[in-house]
Design a protein around this motif. Structure first.
Motif, PDB file in Angstrom:
ATOM      1  N   SER A   1       0.825  -1.210   0.000  1.00 19.78           N
ATOM      2  CA  SER A   1       0.000   0.000   0.000  1.00 19.78           C
ATOM      3  C   SER A   1       0.855   1.253   0.000  1.00 19.78           C
ATOM      4  O   SER A   1       0.597   2.202  -0.756  1.00 19.78           O
ATOM      5  CB  SER A   1      -0.927  -0.019   1.227  1.00 19.78           C
TER       6      SER A   1
ATOM      7  N   GLN B   1      -4.084   6.381   5.155  1.00 18.87           N
ATOM      8  CA  GLN B   1      -4.887   5.655   4.177  1.00 18.87           C
ATOM      9  C   GLN B   1      -4.646   4.151   4.283  1.00 18.87           C
ATOM     10  O   GLN B   1      -5.573   3.340   4.140  1.00 18.87           O
ATOM     11  CB  GLN B   1      -4.557   6.145   2.769  1.00 18.87           C
ATOM     12  N   THR B   2      -3.405   3.781   4.540  1.00 22.19           N
ATOM     13  CA  THR B   2      -3.093   2.362   4.707  1.00 22.19           C
ATOM     14  C   THR B   2      -3.817   1.779   5.914  1.00 22.19           C
ATOM     15  O   THR B   2      -4.346   0.660   5.870  1.00 22.19           O
ATOM     16  CB  THR B   2      -1.574   2.180   4.861  1.00 22.19           C
TER      17      THR B   2
ATOM     18  N   THR C   1      -6.669   2.899   7.366  1.00 18.13           N
ATOM     19  CA  THR C   1      -8.130   2.880   7.236  1.00 18.13           C
ATOM     20  C   THR C   1      -8.615   1.947   6.146  1.00 18.13           C
ATOM     21  O   THR C   1      -9.724   1.401   6.245  1.00 18.13           O
ATOM     22  CB  THR C   1      -8.639   4.295   6.967  1.00 18.13           C
ATOM     23  N   ARG C   2      -7.824   1.760   5.083  1.00 12.40           N
ATOM     24  CA  ARG C   2      -8.307   1.002   3.938  1.00 12.40           C
ATOM     25  C   ARG C   2      -7.694  -0.381   3.789  1.00 12.40           C
ATOM     26  O   ARG C   2      -8.160  -1.171   2.967  1.00 12.40           O
ATOM     27  CB  ARG C   2      -8.069   1.799   2.660  1.00 12.40           C
ATOM     28  N   VAL C   3      -6.665  -0.665   4.539  1.00 11.92           N
ATOM     29  CA  VAL C   3      -6.030  -1.979   4.446  1.00 11.92           C
ATOM     30  C   VAL C   3      -5.998  -2.674   5.806  1.00 11.92           C
ATOM     31  O   VAL C   3      -6.540  -3.761   5.987  1.00 11.92           O
ATOM     32  CB  VAL C   3      -4.600  -1.854   3.860  1.00 11.92           C
TER      33      VAL C   3
ATOM     34  N   LEU D   1      -9.486  -3.161   7.678  1.00  8.68           N
ATOM     35  CA  LEU D   1     -10.316  -4.159   7.014  1.00  8.68           C
ATOM     36  C   LEU D   1      -9.780  -5.564   7.248  1.00  8.68           C
ATOM     37  O   LEU D   1     -10.538  -6.495   7.532  1.00  8.68           O
ATOM     38  CB  LEU D   1     -10.399  -3.860   5.527  1.00  8.68           C
TER      39      LEU D   1
ATOM     40  N   TYR E   1     -12.539 -10.789   3.839  1.00 12.61           N
ATOM     41  CA  TYR E   1     -11.265 -10.090   3.667  1.00 12.61           C
ATOM     42  C   TYR E   1     -10.068 -11.035   3.654  1.00 12.61           C
ATOM     43  O   TYR E   1      -8.927 -10.596   3.734  1.00 12.61           O
ATOM     44  CB  TYR E   1     -11.076  -9.064   4.792  1.00 12.61           C
TER      45      TYR E   1
END
Length: 766
Positions: free
Chosen positions: A651, A660-661, A663-665, A668, A763
């Motif tokens: 990422s 961002q890493t 929250t989105r990786v 999850l 996931y």
């Protein structure tokens, strides 16, 4: 060459032989198989243990669901009575003697089992005078009065004595009493016949209410005193004439405090006289019970004389009690009759109602030969059974509720063994609103005990369940953001060295006994928050603003200054800022109260209609939050830290920022573990006992006001189970509370596992 070959051969001899490799494989297979079966056995053992816990709890709760049952023990013809018409039946608590009154003025004591007469008591009815009415008080008073045709009455108490002629032998001996004398006492000065009569005992007074043949209502108080020197008994009489009822009265009942008189008239109405001040007595209310050609055929106060049961000629049964009139023009202590509940209809006309001695239950017979066992608070009809082919005229119940005796119109007495252990409990009484005596509306109330013998137990599970969810909700509201945010920061942003100190420290917090947290919450935190209520709100706003301001100021510093702090140690700089800010807000708290809340924020809440208790959900949320944080933090931090590095590195390599890493990786991927952490923390909060026991005030209220306390299922069990009688209704309902708690945690954990598995499947391809 040969020597080299031999050397090579010797070296290869160190390798395991084929047989040794086979033996190792067999041992490995055996070990794997044993481990597999041990894991299966362990999992199965857990399932079996949970099932056994459920079975044990349910076995203790199951008797609450049973109704009443009766078994016939004996049947015989009533002896020793000159009249075939009975007036009243009673039993003593030891199950040896029965008492039967007849309308000709005779009391007969007889042996239970065979009906053999022990003693006859002929009341002093004057020659030429007839018995015109018979009335009784509540069963505990054991009073019966006979109204006579000359305006007088005879009051008798069917007492008994215990004798012990030799060691280990008990004998119950009849001992009738005449509390105001064996001779008739004057009720009506005019000498009119007493057509309807009632009697009741209140401390030193005995009250008699009657309706005369010429339509007048009379109330007389007899005060009995005994001279301290002479020992002679003196009876003082006070007579009052009450307002007439609109219709002739056929039944009368007096309350135990002699303040209320309730009658049934020929038009199917209940009539309520307020006689707290007999000289100013008034008819307060008149309510219809029977419609059309239906009439009221039986009337009886329940234990405590707060509520009354009326039976009709069509078999209808209804419970009534006095409710305070809350209208503006009603004044103080003005009550009216309210119909609280109805019971299952009997097939025939109700002929007699007998109240239980110590509970809110009652036994009913009708003219179709049916016997009914009912209970007021739970609105249960526990038994409705045809027990005779003839009409039944009177019924009596044992003071310990284990035997019933009834008489039919032919003078046949029948004894029944009664099982009726838990009539107070029903699904409606436990989980629905119940209209309790003395309250203006149906409510959810938990109040299991009181100092009064006439107390009505209130076993609603709703306040306890709501209190449990309320405590867990506010604890999770405090713990979840801190624990999850802390876990993410510790696992992803914090330096390894600092993480090695922070994570063990927080996990050690889990070993702190919850009784210590409860002690601190109850004795320090609760008074502190009460004296500094504005701090709660200023900290919620001030800390985030301070963090943002510090982050902006940190970003404005030269890079050379910022580089002096190693990466992942920035949080350490925030610690003194947090401490200073909280200290400053605490010091500002009195000033804020003076500026905005006239010097007292608690009083401001009161003026706004918001109740503030010192020990409340806010205190519990903070204290129990600290107990739950280590659990959530530890599991969530492991879930975040074990996210594969190739995902985060990929990422970042694609240009995503660290945020961002996260929250989105990371979130999850780690969501199954984080969700499990939250659910385990919730289960811990639901089952917590000591903190809620010491910091909530244990008030069983039904609301989600953060400034009020609560009572939880676990705390209630801890407080009341050691003091309740084994196998009592209260005892079993506490086990039901444990079953509810078990079911709640089981359902939450099951849902959590289902959601976790779905999140993992969703996931797992990342």
């Amino acid at each position: 060459m040969n020597s080299n070959a031999n050397t090579a051969g010797e070296r290869t001899s160190f390798l395991p032989s084929a047989d040794a490799m086979a033996r190792r494989r067999r041992r490995r297979y055996l070990a794997d198989g044993a481990a597999r079966w041990m894991v299966r056995a362990g999992g199965g053992g857990v399932v079996v243990a949970l099932a056994l816990i459920f079975v044990y709890l349910f076995s203790e709760v199951f008797p609450l669901l049973k109704g009443a049952s009766v078994d016939t023990q004996a049947s015989y013809v009533a002896e020793g009575s000159r009249s075939a018409e009975p007036a009243y039946l009673a039993l003593e608590r030891y199950g040896e003697i029965g008492m039967r009154y007849s309308r000709d003025g005779e009391l007969v004591y007889f042996h239970l089992g065979d009906g053999e007469v022990i003693r006859r008591v002929d009341l002093a009815v004057p020659e030429g005078i007839e018995v015109t009415s018979v009335g009784n008080g509540e069963p505990r008073a054991r009073l019966v009065t006979f109204g006579l045709s000359d305006g007088t009455a005879i009051i008798v108490r069917h007492g008994f004595e215990l004798q012990f002629p030799e060691a280990g032998v008990r004998r119950v001996v009849p001992a009738p009493e005449f509390p105001v004398g064996a001779d008739p006492v004057l009720v009506d000065d005019n000498g009119a016949a007493l057509d309807t009569i009632a009697v009741q005992h209140s401390r030193d007074d005995i009250g008699v209410a009657a309706r005369t043949a010429d339509g007048r209502m009379m109330f007389v108080r007899f005060r009995v005193s005994t001279g301290s020197l002479t020992g002679e008994r003196e009876v003082r009489r006070q007579a009052y004439e009450l307002p007439d009822a609109p219709e002739p009265v056929t039944h009368l009942q007096l309350s135990a405090n002699l303040w209320n008189l309730i009658g049934a008239d020929t038009d199917g109405h209940l009539v309520y006289w307020d006689i707290a001040k007999p000289g100013q007595a008034v008819v307060r209310d008149r309510r219809r019970v029977a419609d059309g050609d239906e009439s009221i055929t039986a009337l009886q106060y329940l234990n405590g004389t707060f509520s009354i049961v009326a039976g009709t000629s069509t078999g209808q049964l209804s419970q009534w009690f006095l409710v305070r009139d809350e209208t503006e023009d009603a004044g103080d202590n003005i009550f009216f009759l309210a119909r609280a509940r109805d019971f299952e209809q009997h097939p025939g006309a109700i002929t007699d109602i007998q109240a239980e001695y110590a509970r809110k239950g009652f036994v009913v017979v009708d003219d179709s030969g049916h016997l009914g066992v009912h209970y007021g608070t739970s609105a249960r009809t526990l038994l409705l059974k045809k027990v005779s082919d003839r009409p039944l005229v009177h019924v009596g119940v044992s003071p310990v509720n284990n035997r019933i005796i009834f008489e039919d119109d032919a003078g046949q007495l029948t004894e029944l063994d009664l099982w009726n252990e838990h009539p107070e409990a029903s699904l409606k009484a436990l989980w629905g609103k119940v209209w309790y005596e003395g309250r203006s509306d149906p409510e959810y109330v938990w109040q299991a005990s009181s100092g009064s013998d006439s107390f009505e137990p209130k076993y609603s599970m709703v306040p306890l369940t709501v209190g449990t969810l309320k405590a867990a909700f506010f604890a999770m509201l405090f713990a979840m953001p801190l624990a999850i945010a802390g876990a993410v920061y510790t696992a992803y942003f914090m330096s390894p060295k600092l993480r090695g100190m922070v994570k063990p420290t927080i996990e050690v917090m889990e070993a702190l006994p919850t009784v210590i947290l409860g002690f601190l919450a109850g004795l320090w935190l609760a008074p502190f928050l009460e004296n500094h209520i504005p701090v709660v709100f200023t900290v919620l706003v001030g800390l985030p603003l301070a963090f943002l301001l510090f982050a902006w100021a940190w970003a404005q510093l030269p890079r050379s200054v910022r580089n002096r702090i190693p990466g992942g140690w920035e949080a350490v700089i925030l610690m003194p800022i947090i401490c200073l800010l909280v200290w400053g807000l605490v010091e500002l708290s009195p000033i804020i109260e003076i500026w905005f809340f006239d010097g007292s924020m608690r009083q401001w809440f009161t003026d706004m209609g918001i109740t503030y208790d010192q020990r409340n959900a806010l205190v519990v949320g903070i204290a129990m939050g600290f107990a739950v944080i280590p659990t959530i933090f530890s599991i969530a931090e492991d879930a975040v830290f074990t996210v594969p590095k190739h995902l985060t590195q990929g990422s970042l390599a694609l240009g995503a920022t660290p945020w961002q890493t996260v929250t989105r990786v990371i979130l999850l991927t780690a969501s199954p573990g984080i969700f499990s952490a939250v659910m385990i923390g919730f289960g811990r909060a639901v089952g917590e006992t000591m903190i809620v026991l010491m910091a909530t005030g244990n008030s069983p209220v039904v609301n989600f006001n953060i400034f009020e306390g609560m009572r939880t299922l676990s705390a209630n069990i801890a407080v009341e189970l050691p003091e309740t009688a084994v196998n009592s209704t209260h005892f079993r309902i506490l086990f039901m509370a444990g079953l509810v708690l078990f079911a709640m945690t089981f359902i939450v954990n099951t849902i959590a596992e289902i959601v976790r598995q779905r999140l993992r499947a969703r996931y797992s391809n990342l």
